[in-house]
Design a protein around this motif. Sequence first.
Motif, PDB file in Angstrom:
ATOM      1  N   ALA A  77       0.836  -1.211   0.000  1.00  0.00           N
ATOM      2  CA  ALA A  77       0.000   0.000   0.000  1.00  0.00           C
ATOM      3  C   ALA A  77       0.867   1.255   0.000  1.00  0.00           C
ATOM      4  CB  ALA A  77      -0.925   0.000   1.198  1.00  0.00           C
ATOM      5  N   ARG A  78       0.468   2.247  -0.764  1.00  0.00           N
ATOM      6  CA  ARG A  78       1.228   3.500  -0.839  1.00  0.00           C
ATOM      7  C   ARG A  78       1.089   4.288   0.455  1.00  0.00           C
ATOM      8  NH1 ARG A  78       0.594   8.942  -2.795  1.00  0.00           N
ATOM      9  NH2 ARG A  78      -1.633   8.594  -3.164  1.00  0.00           N
ATOM     10  N   VAL A  79       2.214   4.732   0.992  1.00  0.00           N
ATOM     11  CA  VAL A  79       2.207   5.499   2.238  1.00  0.00           C
ATOM     12  C   VAL A  79       1.743   6.926   1.967  1.00  0.00           C
ATOM     13  CG1 VAL A  79       3.626   6.415   4.105  1.00  0.00           C
ATOM     14  CG2 VAL A  79       4.001   4.080   3.289  1.00  0.00           C
ATOM     15  N   LEU A  80       0.769   7.384   2.751  1.00  0.00           N
ATOM     16  CA  LEU A  80       0.226   8.738   2.616  1.00  0.00           C
ATOM     17  C   LEU A  80       0.814   9.701   3.641  1.00  0.00           C
ATOM     18  CD1 LEU A  80      -3.554   7.829   2.177  1.00  0.00           C
ATOM     19  CD2 LEU A  80      -1.880   8.302   0.373  1.00  0.00           C
ATOM     20  N   GLY A  81       1.262   9.180   4.770  1.00  0.00           N
ATOM     21  CA  GLY A  81       1.792  10.073   5.802  1.00  0.00           C
ATOM     22  C   GLY A  81       2.067   9.332   7.090  1.00  0.00           C
ATOM     23  N   HIS A  82       2.600  10.062   8.054  1.00  0.00           N
ATOM     24  CA  HIS A  82       2.953   9.514   9.360  1.00  0.00           C
ATOM     25  C   HIS A  82       2.405  10.442  10.442  1.00  0.00           C
ATOM     26  CE1 HIS A  82       5.873   6.722   7.497  1.00  0.00           C
ATOM     27  NE2 HIS A  82       6.049   7.720   6.637  1.00  0.00           N
ATOM     28  N   ARG A  83       2.061   9.862  11.584  1.00  0.00           N
ATOM     29  CA  ARG A  83       1.540  10.652  12.700  1.00  0.00           C
ATOM     30  C   ARG A  83       2.163  10.164  14.006  1.00  0.00           C
ATOM     31  NH1 ARG A  83       0.100  12.752   8.771  1.00  0.00           N
ATOM     32  NH2 ARG A  83      -1.956  13.459   8.122  1.00  0.00           N
ATOM     33  N   VAL A  84       2.384  11.097  14.924  1.00  0.00           N
ATOM     34  CA  VAL A  84       2.866  10.760  16.259  1.00  0.00           C
ATOM     35  C   VAL A  84       2.040  11.530  17.273  1.00  0.00           C
ATOM     36  CG1 VAL A  84       4.795  10.883  17.888  1.00  0.00           C
ATOM     37  CG2 VAL A  84       5.222  10.287  15.490  1.00  0.00           C
ATOM     38  N   GLY A  85       1.606  10.850  18.338  1.00  0.00           N
ATOM     39  CA  GLY A  85       0.891  11.510  19.431  1.00  0.00           C
ATOM     40  C   GLY A  85       1.410  10.995  20.755  1.00  0.00           C
ATOM     41  N   LEU A  86       1.330  11.844  21.789  1.00  0.00           N
ATOM     42  CA  LEU A  86       1.770  11.472  23.131  1.00  0.00           C
ATOM     43  C   LEU A  86       0.548  11.305  24.025  1.00  0.00           C
ATOM     44  CD1 LEU A  86       4.809  13.907  23.562  1.00  0.00           C
ATOM     45  CD2 LEU A  86       4.788  11.574  22.635  1.00  0.00           C
ATOM     46  N   ARG A  87       0.233  10.055  24.366  1.00  0.00           N
ATOM     47  CA  ARG A  87      -0.926   9.795  25.223  1.00  0.00           C
ATOM     48  C   ARG A  87      -0.623  10.272  26.651  1.00  0.00           C
ATOM     49  NH1 ARG A  87       0.400   4.913  22.653  1.00  0.00           N
ATOM     50  NH2 ARG A  87      -1.074   4.186  21.047  1.00  0.00           N
ATOM     51  N   PRO A  88      -1.608  10.894  27.309  1.00  0.00           N
ATOM     52  CA  PRO A  88      -1.388  11.393  28.675  1.00  0.00           C
ATOM     53  C   PRO A  88      -1.720  10.348  29.741  1.00  0.00           C
ATOM     54  CG  PRO A  88      -3.483  12.195  27.865  1.00  0.00           C
ATOM     55  CD  PRO A  88      -2.900  11.352  26.761  1.00  0.00           C
ATOM     56  N   ALA A  89      -0.795   9.442  29.999  1.00  0.00           N
ATOM     57  CA  ALA A  89      -1.010   8.426  31.029  1.00  0.00           C
ATOM     58  C   ALA A  89      -0.708   9.017  32.402  1.00  0.00           C
ATOM     59  CB  ALA A  89      -0.130   7.217  30.766  1.00  0.00           C
ATOM     60  N   ARG A  90      -1.367   8.471  33.426  1.00  0.00           N
ATOM     61  CA  ARG A  90      -1.177   9.013  34.777  1.00  0.00           C
ATOM     62  C   ARG A  90      -1.141   7.893  35.799  1.00  0.00           C
ATOM     63  NH1 ARG A  90      -4.620  10.725  39.033  1.00  0.00           N
ATOM     64  NH2 ARG A  90      -3.649  12.366  40.313  1.00  0.00           N
ATOM     65  N   SER A  91      -0.153   7.932  36.681  1.00  0.00           N
ATOM     66  CA  SER A  91      -0.097   7.007  37.792  1.00  0.00           C
ATOM     67  C   SER A  91      -1.318   7.229  38.683  1.00  0.00           C
ATOM     68  CB  SER A  91       1.185   7.233  38.598  1.00  0.00           C
ATOM     69  OG  SER A  91       1.218   6.411  39.737  1.00  0.00           O
TER      70      SER A  91
END
Length: 334
Positions: free
Chosen positions: A277-291
């Motif tokens: 499949a042709r790559v359209l883009g990339h994404r990165v996110g930082l999930r806010p996990a909490r103790s």
Amino acid sequence: MAGPSRKCPGPGTVAGMESDVIVVGGGVVGLTTAVTLAERGLRVRVWSRDEATDTTSAVAGALWWPYRIEPEEAAGAWALTSLRVYGELAADPERTGVRWVSGVHADTVLDRLGSWAREVPGLRQLAPDEVPGPYGVGLAARLPLIDMPVHLGWLRGRFETAGGVFERRAVSGFGEAAAGAPVVVDCTGLSARELVPDPGLRPVRGQLVLVENPGIEEWFTSADAGSSRTTYFFPQPGRLVLGGTAEEDDERTEPDPATAAAIVARCARVRPEIAGARVLGHRVGLRPARSGGVRIEAVPLPGGGRLVHHYGHGGAGVTVAWGCAERAAELVEA
């Protein structure tokens, strides 16, 4: 339903105030909370550093499923409330971004899920030969799949229709918002680590690859909550979203090429056509996990105001958004 004059300090409480509530944060948690409050008759403003479509929420896959979120019992109840809302929104998918889509949770056993699973219609344990890819167990489900850029835009429109005001504004402390409203709701996600401050917050990095969809209509996940690597693909309009990672304490926001290649390879083991499949883009996110899990708590502000903290949703902010918004609204109106 009680209005602000009865349950929430009104604008006359502090001279010059124009709002009953200011919600700080414009991601899915902040906007859903703002909609809930505005539709209860409160005058609400959202202060957001970014446009809604530029927040971490916009990166999400986003399949309804309680994933990497605590406390489990409360999260299950919040998730079920949200499931009912998404079920209604799925009646108009082009406008809301919410669709019912079938798929498979590999490496998942129904009897080992929390009590919430008993209230999700249609969950079915699969026979080993029904599970795609190199997996021996799996669970079939039909769940809401949310196209987040569309959904976030719809949320903002619903909020503004209810009389709310969305403002691009970064803050260095909640006192700025407290000067404009008697109640402030903190939906700042990972930024609460510095703003509160809350050292229990930590990032969990998620990387995605967007590709042209080679004809896949069902979603798939294999997501061990204890692993930094996950495998999933979600068919969204105009793209197939491939994932992913769950890298704790990793704050890199740039895509890693080696990680992207590994994601494609893992997904292709389940559906070989993904490899080409042709790559359209990339994404990165930082999930806010909490103790300690999600924090929804009211604390006093100097001068008599109230600050309602509402953050720490980890990898399930979309899944619990409506249920958590109701709980936060209760604290606003208390």
